[in-house]
Design an enzyme around this catalytic site. Structure first.
Site, PDB file in Angstrom:
ATOM      1  N   ASN A  94      11.095  -7.396  24.537  1.00 51.04           N
ATOM      2  CA  ASN A  94      10.195  -7.675  25.667  1.00 51.04           C
ATOM      3  C   ASN A  94      10.338  -9.106  26.187  1.00 51.04           C
ATOM      4  O   ASN A  94       9.371  -9.825  26.378  1.00 51.04           O
ATOM      5  CB  ASN A  94       8.729  -7.370  25.310  1.00 51.04           C
ATOM      6  CG  ASN A  94       8.196  -8.217  24.170  1.00 51.04           C
ATOM      7  OD1 ASN A  94       8.963  -8.704  23.345  1.00 51.04           O
ATOM      8  ND2 ASN A  94       6.894  -8.407  24.116  1.00 51.04           N
ATOM      9  N   HIS A 170       5.484   0.507  18.357  1.00 56.37           N
ATOM     10  CA  HIS A 170       4.184  -0.161  18.452  1.00 56.37           C
ATOM     11  C   HIS A 170       3.174   0.960  18.709  1.00 56.37           C
ATOM     12  O   HIS A 170       3.067   1.469  19.820  1.00 56.37           O
ATOM     13  CB  HIS A 170       4.170  -1.197  19.576  1.00 56.37           C
ATOM     14  CG  HIS A 170       2.854  -1.894  19.719  1.00 56.37           C
ATOM     15  ND1 HIS A 170       2.711  -3.259  19.677  1.00 56.37           N
ATOM     16  CD2 HIS A 170       1.595  -1.409  19.896  1.00 56.37           C
ATOM     17  CE1 HIS A 170       1.445  -3.583  19.818  1.00 56.37           C
ATOM     18  NE2 HIS A 170       0.739  -2.470  19.953  1.00 56.37           N
ATOM     19  N   ASP A 312       5.881 -10.303  13.267  1.00 59.14           N
ATOM     20  CA  ASP A 312       5.509 -10.101  14.677  1.00 59.14           C
ATOM     21  C   ASP A 312       5.251 -11.461  15.328  1.00 59.14           C
ATOM     22  O   ASP A 312       4.298 -11.633  16.096  1.00 59.14           O
ATOM     23  CB  ASP A 312       4.301  -9.171  14.821  1.00 59.14           C
ATOM     24  CG  ASP A 312       4.065  -8.731  16.273  1.00 59.14           C
ATOM     25  OD1 ASP A 312       4.972  -8.916  17.111  1.00 59.14           O
ATOM     26  OD2 ASP A 312       2.974  -8.206  16.566  1.00 59.14           O
ATOM     27  N   ALA A 330      -1.647 -11.717  24.322  1.00 56.19           N
ATOM     28  CA  ALA A 330      -1.818 -11.283  22.926  1.00 56.19           C
ATOM     29  C   ALA A 330      -0.648 -11.752  22.079  1.00 56.19           C
ATOM     30  O   ALA A 330       0.494 -11.746  22.529  1.00 56.19           O
ATOM     31  CB  ALA A 330      -1.929  -9.765  22.883  1.00 56.19           C
TER      32      ALA A 330
HETATM   33  N1  LIG Z   1       1.803  -8.624  19.054  1.00 53.25           N
HETATM   34  C1  LIG Z   1       1.344  -9.080  20.207  1.00 53.25           C
HETATM   35  O1  LIG Z   1       0.137  -9.184  20.363  1.00 53.25           O
HETATM   36  N2  LIG Z   1       2.154  -9.453  21.212  1.00 53.25           N
HETATM   37  C2  LIG Z   1       3.558  -9.300  21.265  1.00 53.25           C
HETATM   38  C3  LIG Z   1       3.942  -7.924  21.621  1.00 53.25           C
HETATM   39  C4  LIG Z   1       3.640  -6.927  20.537  1.00 53.25           C
HETATM   40  O2  LIG Z   1       4.192  -6.978  19.437  1.00 53.25           O
HETATM   41  O3  LIG Z   1       2.843  -6.033  20.775  1.00 53.25           O
HETATM   42  C5  LIG Z   1       4.129 -10.284  22.259  1.00 53.25           C
HETATM   43  O4  LIG Z   1       5.310 -10.154  22.628  1.00 53.25           O
HETATM   44  O5  LIG Z   1       3.455 -11.256  22.623  1.00 53.25           O
HETATM   45 ZN   LIG Z   2       3.867  -4.748  18.874  1.00 50.30          ZN
HETATM   46 ZN   LIG Z   3       5.862  -7.374  18.419  1.00 50.28          ZN
END
Ligand SMILES: NC(=O)N[C@@H](CC(=O)O)C(=O)O
Ligand SMILES: [Zn+2]
Ligand SMILES: [Zn+2]
Length: 447
Positions: A94, A170, A312, A330
């Site tokens: 992403n 996810h 993550d 997030a």
């Molecule tokens: N974990 C998150 O809250 N954010 C991740 C994307 C993801 O892993 O869902 C991001 O790329 O910022």
């Molecule tokens: Zn994720």
């Molecule tokens: Zn992630």
């Protein structure tokens, strides 16, 4: 005696496949060439009083490069990794542009090649899957369930499976999130993020995808119910295997290795109560849950029903995170603190060392097909983490290396590695010891 080896790591307590051993490691041309001596080597590292562990694999990082690299880039992200004992990372798609085809894959690969100081794999997103496979994608995903309709996910999983790639998920169902968010839109307290993305969204998504594919890796599970469902599904799949006419033998056909999952340090160490102190900084997906969930996740990690730890690592700047809870991006950073926090957890008897090594080296190497990685064994890459188990330190954001410039673990106790070695070269020794681009692509095609 001839000098046969490039490097010796001597006098350490070494984590081998047969347990901890006082044994010398002999390295030649980047690989472990012998365990035990005596031999002679051009250089020697004295690991007296140290633990020597296999280099760790973080199977889930977001390095933001190409894209919003003010949050992280390959150099900063990989430096943070090396400082935290991570010798191989798997980067998520992403980024901007998203890694959805050969061109975007190669664009990312080029950046990683120029800058990464640790070894790396690159995942492809759910785009041109065949092209991504040819380009060397390690897996497909993370597939954000809430971004796709059910029929789309069915198609993505079928194509991924047909091409022999691993789908990483996810698991949060979009329709539940949408409904909840609407009902809660007047609330502004940070806890609302956890309510808007309830456990049911995770459970529902796992339920759906496990009906659509028989080989899945579930990312960052956050809830006891999610884990219970994974365990139940494995049991069902095992029953189906036993009644199947053709007995399946290979490890990969075993239900336990066809449905794998990961947990993050934040879902283990933090819970909804922590919103009180850190507010919207702790917004991440899936969100924090209650203490009982964290406890169930610890139990799953201890028994091995949760296969691996992954950070993550999702860096955003604190000023972005301090916004309105609905608007804040997030994600929390974590690649540098994962092993250190978990080594401290071992010290507190929350986890056994053998399970930690299994969850950060052995199993990620197996699940993601990194044959040269994951163990201290003759023939493997000489990826090593040297740890002084007595050197406990407090985590301070200003001592970390991510561009995120903050940590959700400020002040927590951790055991940072003394040294990280990748393919026989010291990459981290209280400071970066190699130049940008030392890291190597570990993908299937273009090594
Ligand atoms: N974990 C998150 O809250 N954010 C991740 C994307 C993801 O892993 O869902 C991001 O790329 O910022
Ligand atoms: Zn994720
Ligand atoms: Zn992630």
């Amino acid at each position: 005696m001839d000098i046969n080896f490039d490097l010796a790591v001597s006098n350490g307590l070494v984590y081998t496949n047969n347990g901890l051993k006082s044994i010398d490691i002999w390295i030649k041309e980047g690989r472990i060439a012998a365990l035990g001596g005596p031999h002679r080597a051009a250089e020697k590292i004295d690991a007296q009083g140290m633990l020597v562990l296999p280099g760790c694999i973080d199977a889930h990082v977001h390095f933001r490069d190409p894209g919003p690299s003010y949050k992280e880039d390959w150099l900063s992200g990989s430096t943070a990794s090396a400082a935290g004992g991570i010798s191989t990372v798997i980067d998520q798609p992403n980024t901007d542009p998203r890694t959805l085809d050969r061109i975007s894959f190669e664009m990312k690969l080029e950046r990683a090649r120029a800058s990464s100081v640790v070894d790396y794999c690159i995942n492809g997103g759910p785009g041109k899957i065949e092209e991504l496979k040819k380009a060397g994608a390690q897996a497909i995903g993370e597939i954000f369930c809430y971004e796709h309709s059910d029929p789309e996910i069915v198609r993505i999983l079928a194509e991924t499976r047909r091409l022999g790639l691993l789908a990483t998920i996810h698991a949060e169902d979009g329709s539940i999130i949408k409904e909840m968010a609407m009902a809660l839109s007047s609330r502004q307290d940070p806890e609302v993020h956890s309510l808007a993305r309830p456990v049911e969204a995770e459970v529902q998504a796992i339920e759906k995808v496990s009906g659509w594919s028989d080989r899945l890796h579930i990312c960052h599970i956050s809830s006891g119910q999610g884990l219970n469902l994974i365990e139940r599904t494995r049991q069902e799949w095992t029953r189906e295997e036993t009644v199947a006419a053709e007995p399946k033998s290979a490890a990969h056909n075993n239900a336990n290795s066809r449905l794998t999952c990961e947990v993050t340090p934040h879902h283990l160490l933090l819970n909804v109560m922590d919103y009180k102190k850190q507010g919207s900084l702790l917004k991440m997906n899936p969100p924090l849950r209650g203490k009982a969930d964290s406890e169930r996740l610890w139990e799953g990690l201890r028994t091995g029903s949760i296969d691996i730890l992954a950070s993550d690592h999702a860096p955003h700047l604190p000023e972005e995170k301090g916004e309105d809870i609905w608007e804040a991006p997030a994600g929390v950073p974590g690649v540098e603190t994962m092993l250190p926090l978990m080594l401290f957890a071992v010290r507190r008897n929350l986890l056994r060392l053998d399970r930690l090594v299994d969850a950060l080296a052995t199993r990620p190497a197996r699940i993601f097909g990194l044959a040269g990685k994951g163990a201290i064994k003759v023939g493997k890459d000489a990826d090593l983490v040297i740890v002084d188990p007595k050197r406990v330190a407090e985590i301070r954001a200003d001592r970390l290396h991510s561009r995120a410039d903050w940590t959700p673990y400020e002040g927590m106790k951790a055991i940072f590695p003394r040294m990280t070695i990748i393919r026989g070269s010291v990459v981290w020794d209280d400071d970066l010891a190699v130049g940008p681009g030392y890291g190597r692509f570990q993908g299937a095609q273009l090594q």
